[in-house]
Design an enzyme around this catalytic site. Sequence first.
Site, mmCIF file in Angstrom:
data_model
loop_
_atom_site.group_PDB
_atom_site.id
_atom_site.type_symbol
_atom_site.label_atom_id
_atom_site.label_comp_id
_atom_site.label_asym_id
_atom_site.label_seq_id
_atom_site.Cartn_x
_atom_site.Cartn_y
_atom_site.Cartn_z
ATOM 1 N N CYS A 287 0.956 -1.269 -0.021
ATOM 2 C CA CYS A 287 -0.058 -0.164 0.182
ATOM 3 C C CYS A 287 0.981 1.078 -0.137
ATOM 4 O O CYS A 287 0.637 2.260 -0.712
ATOM 5 C CB CYS A 287 -0.887 -0.102 1.079
ATOM 6 N N GLU A 465 -3.401 3.087 12.804
ATOM 7 C CA GLU A 465 -2.800 1.908 13.244
ATOM 8 C C GLU A 465 -1.538 2.635 13.678
ATOM 9 O O GLU A 465 -0.943 3.678 13.382
ATOM 10 C CB GLU A 465 -2.692 0.933 11.968
#
Length: 484
Positions: A287, A465
């Site tokens: 990503c 996160e």
Amino acid sequence: MSTDTITTVAGAFVDGREHANAGDPLPITNPGIGEVFAEVPGGTPDDVDTAVGAAARALQEWSALAVSKRGEILGAAARHVESHLDELVPVLTREQGKTLRDSRIELTKAVDTLMHYVGLSKTLRGAHTPGLDPGVDGIVLRRPLGVVGAIVPWNFPTTLLCNKLAPALVAGNTVVAKPAGTTPLTTLRFAQLLAEGGLPAGVFNVVTGSGSVTGTALVRHPVVRKIAFTGSTPVGEQIMALAAPGMKRVTLELGGSDPMIICDDADLDAAASAASMGRFYNCGQACLAIKRVYVFDSVADEVIEQITAKAKRLKVGRGDVKGSQMGPLHTAAQRDEVAGQVQRTLDAGGTLLAGGGPPDDADLDSGFFYAPTVVADAPHDVPMATEEVFGPALPIWRVADLDEAIARANASPFGLGSSVWTRDLARARHAAERIEAGYTWINSRTKVYDELPFGGWKSSGYGKEHGIEAFDYYTETKSVVFGA
Ligand code: NAD
């Protein structure tokens, strides 16, 4: 391949032991040779319900432990996993395709992330507000959410899982994970090892299966209080909608198209190395990968030449063959999608400088390989600019100055990572303040740190996160007022 060489695996790990899913078998393919080597039955809604039930039963005891005790238990279990890395590394390479070296890096990082939150378990402290009124104090309590569903993709099956598992468990939640249908094996063994290492039954459960059946059942399950999802933006949007009834919490770590800006005063050698590493690592299936380069016109020829030379030098090969620097794409469909995005970009006027098709090596014909690819000087509305390219293909554009580069960088629906190369502190700050993304690296390769919060802007996601901030997404707070 004959069917007697295909292993069948139970498909789930529930309440501390293997659980046989009742759904249709999913084939597990070795991307390096294109052959199915295992079958794993997918989880039905009933299998998901069994796993959620186990997690719900384990919740009361687990959440009642001291936070440091939870950390201690998770730490011992993580060390047990660590002592089995030699066993896990080839399993990950076989099902995912990445090189053995990259599998070891991934698994080591997964254990590190668990240990990072084990460390934080000893430092968590809360808030106290004295004197709200005369003799009246306030404190903010944190309570775990309950059962968390963790849904992860196939590119980094274990690190992306541990990014969720570690803060969720330390905060007192229990977890049901659904790995990608094509990469369940490492995750299932990982769960078994955590249990062998002392994680109590039911605290962490895994149900393999497809997104449409198993994933949807997990998101819809009424007992699940939160979905922590990593994957594509379209699926993230579906999950956000599916999670609306009952106000399930969500964190969504989604797609990206990270821009890299190279200014005329940059260390060009270092920038070119970072571009090559940042685009071709994990065969471009990350990503946070450098997916668009914008380089100042005056240094563009030199940068393009260096990046192209590096792409051509990369040793492409099967993940389990020594010396391979870049493995195959994960599936034939993924390879074909990248090939299509490159072709449509070339058709629109881009110049192909490296790659553009399968590598010139007959030994690799049966695997899902695509050569490291560099495309320059395409128009700005091509697929390689407007879509996420999840594979080893890098487009490069020339820009006049920093403001043009920033405008181009921001002309994307995504906002995950970004990087800027310049020796001028004022330029670096100007860019870092203006680029719309959750991370900006200045003169640094695009490495993610457990210490720093990470999460996308715009269509790249919602929530964070990593960092101590991750606990905010696995707890509810409650304000408690103590009267006089
Ligand atoms: P995907 O969205 O197709 O699948 C991800 C997971 O979701 C899989 O486990 C899948 O089975 C499941 N799923 C699919 N449909 C579902 C549904 N309707 N309900 C519940 N679960 C469902 O993504 P992918 O193609 O496997 O992974 C690649 C994508 O992931 C890329 O877009 C990449 O950028 C993104 N990604 C993001 C991050 C990040 O941290 N932001 C990290 C890695 C990958």
